[in-house]
Motif scaffolding. Structure first.
Motif, PDB file in Angstrom:
ATOM      1  N   MET A   1      48.266  -0.255 -30.837  1.00 16.84           N
ATOM      2  CA  MET A   1      47.865  -0.093 -32.230  1.00 16.84           C
ATOM      3  C   MET A   1      46.345  -0.128 -32.410  1.00 16.84           C
ATOM      4  SD  MET A   1      50.329   0.314 -34.465  1.00 16.84           S
ATOM      5  CE  MET A   1      49.599  -0.361 -35.941  1.00 16.84           C
ATOM      6  N   SER A   2      45.723  -1.255 -32.005  1.00 15.98           N
ATOM      7  CA  SER A   2      44.309  -1.439 -32.337  1.00 15.98           C
ATOM      8  C   SER A   2      43.695  -2.521 -31.466  1.00 15.98           C
ATOM      9  CB  SER A   2      44.165  -1.831 -33.814  1.00 15.98           C
ATOM     10  OG  SER A   2      42.820  -2.140 -34.132  1.00 15.98           O
ATOM     11  N   ARG A   3      42.395  -2.427 -31.268  1.00 15.53           N
ATOM     12  CA  ARG A   3      41.644  -3.487 -30.583  1.00 15.53           C
ATOM     13  C   ARG A   3      40.683  -4.169 -31.553  1.00 15.53           C
ATOM     14  NH1 ARG A   3      37.457  -0.373 -26.586  1.00 15.53           N
ATOM     15  NH2 ARG A   3      36.078  -2.116 -27.020  1.00 15.53           N
ATOM     16  N   VAL A   4      40.807  -3.857 -32.856  1.00 17.84           N
ATOM     17  CA  VAL A   4      39.864  -4.348 -33.868  1.00 17.84           C
ATOM     18  C   VAL A   4      40.388  -5.616 -34.509  1.00 17.84           C
ATOM     19  CG1 VAL A   4      38.642  -3.805 -35.994  1.00 17.84           C
ATOM     20  CG2 VAL A   4      39.108  -1.991 -34.326  1.00 17.84           C
ATOM     21  N   THR A   5      39.592  -6.683 -34.449  1.00 19.92           N
ATOM     22  CA  THR A   5      39.980  -7.942 -35.079  1.00 19.92           C
ATOM     23  C   THR A   5      39.640  -7.904 -36.573  1.00 19.92           C
ATOM     24  OG1 THR A   5      37.886  -9.135 -34.821  1.00 19.92           O
ATOM     25  CG2 THR A   5      39.358  -9.061 -32.906  1.00 19.92           C
ATOM     26  N   PRO A   6      40.231  -8.800 -37.380  1.00 24.24           N
ATOM     27  CA  PRO A   6      40.003  -8.740 -38.838  1.00 24.24           C
ATOM     28  C   PRO A   6      38.738  -9.443 -39.322  1.00 24.24           C
ATOM     29  CG  PRO A   6      41.635 -10.415 -38.331  1.00 24.24           C
ATOM     30  CD  PRO A   6      41.309  -9.753 -37.026  1.00 24.24           C
ATOM     31  N   LEU A   7      37.950 -10.036 -38.438  1.00 20.17           N
ATOM     32  CA  LEU A   7      36.837 -10.880 -38.875  1.00 20.17           C
ATOM     33  C   LEU A   7      35.854 -10.118 -39.776  1.00 20.17           C
ATOM     34  CD1 LEU A   7      35.466 -13.625 -38.786  1.00 20.17           C
ATOM     35  CD2 LEU A   7      34.336 -12.940 -36.652  1.00 20.17           C
ATOM     36  N   ALA A   8      35.515  -8.890 -39.410  1.00 22.44           N
ATOM     37  CA  ALA A   8      34.554  -8.116 -40.210  1.00 22.44           C
ATOM     38  C   ALA A   8      35.076  -7.855 -41.618  1.00 22.44           C
ATOM     39  CB  ALA A   8      34.235  -6.799 -39.517  1.00 22.44           C
ATOM     40  N   ILE A   9      36.379  -7.735 -41.757  1.00 21.48           N
ATOM     41  CA  ILE A   9      36.971  -7.477 -43.078  1.00 21.48           C
ATOM     42  C   ILE A   9      36.782  -8.692 -43.987  1.00 21.48           C
ATOM     43  CG2 ILE A   9      39.086  -6.835 -44.289  1.00 21.48           C
ATOM     44  CD1 ILE A   9      40.075  -5.677 -41.584  1.00 21.48           C
ATOM     45  N   TYR A  10      37.025  -9.875 -43.438  1.00 20.75           N
ATOM     46  CA  TYR A  10      36.825 -11.104 -44.218  1.00 20.75           C
ATOM     47  C   TYR A  10      35.355 -11.287 -44.590  1.00 20.75           C
ATOM     48  CZ  TYR A  10      41.605 -12.673 -43.319  1.00 20.75           C
ATOM     49  OH  TYR A  10      42.979 -12.789 -43.287  1.00 20.75           O
ATOM     50  N   GLN A  11      34.453 -10.895 -43.714  1.00 25.44           N
ATOM     51  CA  GLN A  11      33.029 -11.021 -44.019  1.00 25.44           C
ATOM     52  C   GLN A  11      32.647 -10.146 -45.208  1.00 25.44           C
ATOM     53  OE1 GLN A  11      30.338 -10.827 -40.578  1.00 25.44           O
ATOM     54  NE2 GLN A  11      32.051 -11.350 -39.251  1.00 25.44           N
ATOM     55  N   VAL A  12      33.208  -8.929 -45.267  1.00 24.96           N
ATOM     56  CA  VAL A  12      32.939  -8.049 -46.409  1.00 24.96           C
ATOM     57  C   VAL A  12      33.524  -8.660 -47.682  1.00 24.96           C
ATOM     58  CG1 VAL A  12      33.375  -5.781 -47.418  1.00 24.96           C
ATOM     59  CG2 VAL A  12      32.843  -5.976 -44.985  1.00 24.96           C
ATOM     60  N   ARG A  13      34.731  -9.170 -47.590  1.00 26.17           N
ATOM     61  CA  ARG A  13      35.384  -9.766 -48.758  1.00 26.17           C
ATOM     62  C   ARG A  13      34.534 -10.872 -49.371  1.00 26.17           C
ATOM     63  NH1 ARG A  13      40.299 -13.818 -47.938  1.00 26.17           N
ATOM     64  NH2 ARG A  13      38.448 -15.095 -47.470  1.00 26.17           N
ATOM     65  N   ASP A  14      33.939 -11.691 -48.520  1.00 27.78           N
ATOM     66  CA  ASP A  14      33.179 -12.850 -49.000  1.00 27.78           C
ATOM     67  C   ASP A  14      31.675 -12.583 -49.087  1.00 27.78           C
ATOM     68  OD1 ASP A  14      35.630 -13.999 -49.016  1.00 27.78           O
ATOM     69  OD2 ASP A  14      35.169 -15.629 -47.634  1.00 27.78           O
ATOM     70  N   GLU A  15      31.265 -11.345 -48.893  1.00 29.01           N
ATOM     71  CA  GLU A  15      29.856 -10.944 -48.963  1.00 29.01           C
ATOM     72  C   GLU A  15      28.988 -11.794 -48.037  1.00 29.01           C
ATOM     73  OE1 GLU A  15      28.852 -10.949 -53.160  1.00 29.01           O
ATOM     74  OE2 GLU A  15      29.681  -8.938 -53.416  1.00 29.01           O
ATOM     75  N   TRP A  16      29.466 -11.953 -46.822  1.00 32.73           N
ATOM     76  CA  TRP A  16      28.742 -12.691 -45.789  1.00 32.73           C
ATOM     77  C   TRP A  16      27.824 -11.722 -45.048  1.00 32.73           C
ATOM     78  CZ3 TRP A  16      27.996 -17.522 -43.721  1.00 32.73           C
ATOM     79  CH2 TRP A  16      27.619 -17.627 -42.390  1.00 32.73           C
ATOM     80  N   VAL A  17      26.575 -12.130 -44.820  1.00 32.62           N
ATOM     81  CA  VAL A  17      25.618 -11.323 -44.083  1.00 32.62           C
ATOM     82  C   VAL A  17      25.402 -11.952 -42.708  1.00 32.62           C
ATOM     83  CG1 VAL A  17      23.287 -10.371 -44.004  1.00 32.62           C
ATOM     84  CG2 VAL A  17      24.465 -10.617 -46.203  1.00 32.62           C
ATOM     85  N   ASP A  18      25.768 -11.226 -41.674  1.00 31.64           N
ATOM     86  CA  ASP A  18      25.548 -11.690 -40.310  1.00 31.64           C
ATOM     87  C   ASP A  18      24.078 -11.482 -39.961  1.00 31.64           C
ATOM     88  OD1 ASP A  18      25.506 -12.211 -37.610  1.00 31.64           O
ATOM     89  OD2 ASP A  18      27.258 -10.991 -37.131  1.00 31.64           O
TER      90      ASP A  18
END
Length: 525
Positions: free
Chosen positions: A230-247
């Motif tokens: 299916m995928s090798r992409v983890t969901p972490l980046a999605i949560y960062q966008v949701r919470d407006e987190w800047v890496d």
């Protein structure tokens, strides 16, 4: 007669003095190079031993410039760069090119090892998502403050107009040459629409917006295709966008866009980190995340193009560009995630070229880059290759020759080309339609897309090297399994990971980063 004899000692003295001065000027200064200008300094030796400034038309010794880019080396690369050499030689730059590629999965580690070993090369591709910040912090790249305006005045003028050199300045030294593009990489969910349509899974356009939407959708696709990866992409980046987190791109530290104080925090201590780890565990157990995702180093974009995954997280760029599928029957559909959330524009350091501190030919590298800024014929040659062999022209568009596409190209779309992109010369091609980059810049200018308040900041590591080394090691050993869902008990593993990182000196790292950010913000106010 008497007066002539009287003048001879003085004449001999003058001749001897001139000879001494000329010998001193021609000496090697004990092999030193205090100006750090490359092997030739301000002049170039000609074949007859005289010297000439660049561009005077006299012959100069041929040198080979060794470049490193990311990705896989395409079959016509050496032939193309041989043609590049012939072209620039005709323009007065006597160089050959030794072009090397490092797979992106190994790029960062290999560049750091090469630099630590004192390897000698001339220029390499890099970016804030690869090894640039670490290489710059370790002093691996040459300072170009004096060399850039001297040997690349046209490129320097462009940087002055854009104001982007500050992003590549460390302790007052310009150590990288950023690309000159403007874009935003807001994330999109992307999936193989040909397969979902076949299975009767037809989400409405732009209806998949949240992590919950993605989770429901992925389980439906997995049910339809239980034996497919299916995928090798983890969901972490999605949560960062949701919470407006800047890496910050600095060892797992970041801040929230809605925080006016720009308070630096560790990612593992944020509530969304545990939420993401729990979702990753669910996806791993349900075989939505590939079992080899954590160790798979193959280029993710290549896997997507070759049909080795059904789902991906992509960007605004690749939601609108042609992904170059290996099979023309493959199609994609995308949906913008969290469209109401603010997201930072891509930094000028997204793609850069840098000159190795050990380069003996920095002046010629810069002369080449300056030619690339002003010469459309050279730009076509470097970017697209040899007309009729690696590309064909259809109007103004550069197309693949018959029988080729992205995955089978013998040169076009080579990895690491991005730092060389010049908006003034870019042609439409099979990937990007006419005016694509103008539209990309317009998207980046929308109110929902903002510039990072600390764009251009480089956080020095001198005072926290030991703590960073321990933090990075723990991130690989304990943080990665959490991100990829391979731990048994997420709650316990997250709590344990937070404590390990505290013991490794995370508070000290945060304090140092905060001090530098506060000083940077104060200097801008």
């Amino acid at each position: 007669m008497g007066r002539t004899k009287a003048r001879l000692p003085l004449l001999i003295t003058v001749i001897l003095l001139l000879g001494t001065m000329l010998a001193a000027c021609g000496g090697n200064n004990n092999g030193s190079n205090t100006g750090n200008t490359g092997s030739e300094g301000n002049t170039n030796k000609t074949d007859n031993g005289s010297t000439a400034k660049p561009g005077e038309g006299k012959a100069e010794d041929e040198v080979t410039l060794k470049f490193y880019f990311g990705g896989d080396k395409k079959s016509a690369t050496d032939e193309v760069w041989s043609a590049v050499s012939d072209y620039v030689k005709a323009k007065g730059l006597n160089v050959k090119f030794n072009i090397n590629f490092i797979p992106f999965g190994d790029f960062k580690d290999k560049m750091l090892v090469m630099a630590a070993s004192g390897d000698n090369w001339d220029m390499n591709f890099d970016g804030d998502w690869l090894s640039y910040k670490q290489m710059a912090a370790k002093g691996s790249y040459m300072a170009l403050n004096d060399l850039l305006p001297q040997y690349a005045p046209n490129l320097y003028k462009k940087y002055q107009e854009q104001g982007t050199l500050s992003a590549a300045t460390v302790n007052g030294q310009v150590v990288g040459l950023p690309w000159t593009m403007k874009m935003n990489q807001r994330i999109f969910a992307g999936w193989r629409a040909d397969l979902t349509e076949k299975a009767g899974i037809n989400p409405a356009p732009d209806s998949i917006k949240t992590i919950e939407d993605i989770d429901t959708f992925l389980h439906a696709v997995k049910k339809a295709y239980p034996n497919e990866k299916m995928s090798r992409v983890t969901p972490l980046a999605i949560y960062q966008v949701r919470d407006e987190w800047v890496d910050l791109g600095f060892h797992g530290l970041g801040f929230y866009l809605n925080d006016p104080k720009i308070t630096v925090q560790a990612i593992e201590q944020q509530p969304f980190f545990k939420e993401s780890a729990l979702m990753s565990k669910k996806w791993y157990d349900d075989k939505i995340l590939n079992r080899d995702a954590m160790i798979d180093k193959e280029d993710g974009a290549a896997q997507w193009r070759n049909g080795k995954s059904l789902f991906t997280i992509t960007s605004h760029e690749w939601a609108n560009a042609n992904p170059g599928f290996a099979d023309p029957s493959f199609t994609q559909q995308t949906s913008l995630l969290y469209p109401d959330k603010k997201f930072v524009n891509r930094t000028a350091l997204a793609n850069v070229v840098a000159i190795n501190r050990n380069s003996e030919h920095a002046d010629r590298v810069l002369r080449f880059l300056d030619m690339l800024e002003t010469d459309k014929t050279l730009y076509d040659l470097v970017q697209y290759g040899i007309e009729g062999k690696t590309y064909v022209l259809k109007g103004d568009a550069a197309e693949y020759p018959d029988g080729m596409q992205t995955t089978t190209s013998n040169y076009m779309e080579w990895g690491g080309q991005w730092a060389f992109w010049k908006p003034q010369f870019m042609r439409p091609n099979p990937t990007y339609t006419k005016d694509f980059w103008l539209q990309e810049a317009e998207f980046a200018s929308q109110p929902i897309n903002v510039n990072s308040p600390v764009d251009g900041l480089f956080i020095a590591e001198d005072n926290i090297k030991n703590e960073i080394a321990k933090r990075d090691q723990a991130s690989d050993e304990f943080g990665k399994p959490l991100d990829f869902g391979t731990v048994k008990n997420v709650e316990e593993a997250v709590a344990s990971y937070i404590e390990k990182q505290k013991d490794n000196g995370t508070d000290k790292i945060i304090a140092e980063a905060q001090k530098q950010i506060d000083a940077y913000l104060a200097s801008k106010s």
